[in-house]
Design a protein around this motif. Structure first.
Motif, PDB file in Angstrom:
ATOM      1  N   ASN A 100       7.587  41.350  55.975  1.00  0.00           N
ATOM      2  CA  ASN A 100       8.986  41.774  56.078  1.00  0.00           C
ATOM      3  C   ASN A 100       9.822  40.714  56.807  1.00  0.00           C
ATOM      4  O   ASN A 100      10.952  40.424  56.418  1.00  0.00           O
ATOM      5  CB  ASN A 100       9.059  43.109  56.816  1.00  0.00           C
ATOM      6  N   GLY A 105      13.226  41.026  55.149  1.00  0.00           N
ATOM      7  CA  GLY A 105      13.414  42.371  54.614  1.00  0.00           C
ATOM      8  C   GLY A 105      14.081  43.309  55.601  1.00  0.00           C
ATOM      9  O   GLY A 105      14.354  42.946  56.752  1.00  0.00           O
ATOM     10  N   ALA A 107      12.850  46.574  56.150  1.00  0.00           N
ATOM     11  CA  ALA A 107      11.955  47.699  56.412  1.00  0.00           C
ATOM     12  C   ALA A 107      11.686  47.880  57.903  1.00  0.00           C
ATOM     13  O   ALA A 107      11.726  46.932  58.684  1.00  0.00           O
ATOM     14  CB  ALA A 107      10.635  47.498  55.672  1.00  0.00           C
ATOM     15  N   LEU A 112       6.590  51.007  56.492  1.00  0.00           N
ATOM     16  CA  LEU A 112       5.521  50.200  55.901  1.00  0.00           C
ATOM     17  C   LEU A 112       4.159  50.859  56.087  1.00  0.00           C
ATOM     18  O   LEU A 112       3.270  50.699  55.252  1.00  0.00           O
ATOM     19  CB  LEU A 112       5.545  48.802  56.516  1.00  0.00           C
ATOM     20  N   MET A 186      11.501  47.083  51.891  1.00  0.00           N
ATOM     21  CA  MET A 186      12.082  45.830  52.384  1.00  0.00           C
ATOM     22  C   MET A 186      13.399  45.495  51.695  1.00  0.00           C
ATOM     23  O   MET A 186      14.118  44.587  52.134  1.00  0.00           O
ATOM     24  CB  MET A 186      11.090  44.678  52.174  1.00  0.00           C
TER      25      MET A 186
END
Length: 212
Positions: A100, A105, A107, A112, A186
Motif C-alpha cells: 500500500n 494506496g 487502504a 487489508l 488501495m
C-alpha cells in the motif's frame, strides 16, 4: 453473511462493501477457524496414526506414555489452528500495508487484514474437499490426496511434489482474490498491484521450500 457467498461470484463488489465493515475480518476469522477445526477433526485419525507409528519406532518412549502424548498432540493440533489463523492474517495485513505504501494506496491496515481473511476462503474449500476425500478413500497419509499438480507425482516426499503442490485451483483463486481485494482497498489499478502480489506470492511460496 451474504459476503461469504458473493466473494466467490462477485468479489469486487463484495470487497467494496467490506471496505467500510470494521468487523468483517473478525467474523471471517471465526468462520475460518471453525472450518479448520472441522478439517482437523476429519484428518485426526490419520494424524494420530502417523504420530503413533512414530512413537512405536522410538524405543526410548514407553508404551505407557502413548495415550498422554496422543492427547497432547490432539490438543496441540487445535491450538495451532487458532495461532496460525491469527498470525497469518496479521502478517499478511502487514505485507499488504507495505505494498500500500509502495503504490501510494489509500487502504487502512484492518481493511487489508479483511482482504487476507476473505481471500483465505478458497483454501478452506481445498482443505474440506481434501479431508473428505481422505476419509472416503481410507487414505493412510495426508499426502495421499492432493488437489494440485502434485497429484501426478508418485514420490510424495520429493521436492518436486512439494513444488507442484503449491499450484492448485484454490491457491490461484486465492491469488486472484488478493489482487482484487488489494486493488479495491488501495484504490489502485489491478495491474499495478498484481505484479507485486504475484512476485511476492512466488517468492514466499517457493522460497519456503528452501527451508524444508
Amino acid at each position: 453473511m451474504g459476503n461469504f457467498f458473493t466473494i466467490f461470484s462477485s468479489p469486487e463488489m463484495t470487497f467494496q462493501r467490506l471496505k467500510s465493515n470494521k468487523l468483517a475480518w473478525l467474523i471471517c476469522l471465526i468462520v475460518l477457524m471453525v472450518i479448520s477445526f472441522a478439517v482437523i477433526y476429519l484428518e485426526m485419525p490419520i494424524i494420530e496414526q502417523t504420530v503413533l507409528d512414530s512413537l512405536k519406532s522410538n524405543p526410548q518412549i514407553s508404551p505407557e506414555n502413548y495415550d498422554s502424548i496422543m492427547d497432547g498432540n490432539r490438543t496441540f493440533s487445535y491450538v495451532v489452528v487458532v495461532i496460525t489463523s491469527l498470525v497469518s492474517l496479521f502478517i499478511s495485513g502487514l505485507l499488504f500495508m507495505l505494498l500500500n505504501l509502495m503504490v501510494r494506496g489509500e487502504a487502512k491496515y484492518m481493511q487489508l487484514v479483511t482482504v487476507a481473511a476473505f481471500a483465505s476462503l478458497p483454501g478452506m474449500i481445498d482443505g474440506i474437499l481434501t479431508a473428505i476425500l481422505l476419509k472416503v478413500t481410507n487414505a493412510h497419509a495426508i499426502n495421499d490426496i492432493s488437489l494440485s499438480l502434485g497429484a501426478f507425482i508418485q514420490d510424495k516426499g520429493s521436492i518436486l511434489f512439494k513444488a507442484l503442490s503449491i499450484i492448485n485451483p484454490f491457491s490461484i483463486w486465492t491469488l486472484v482474490l488478493y489482487i482484487i481485494g488489494a486493488s479495491v482497498m488501495m484504490n489502485r489499478p489491478k495491474k499495478q498491484v498484481a505484479v507485486w502480489i504475484v512476485i511476492a506470492w512466488l517468492v514466499f511460496s517457493y522460497g519456503s521450500l528452501l527451508l524444508v
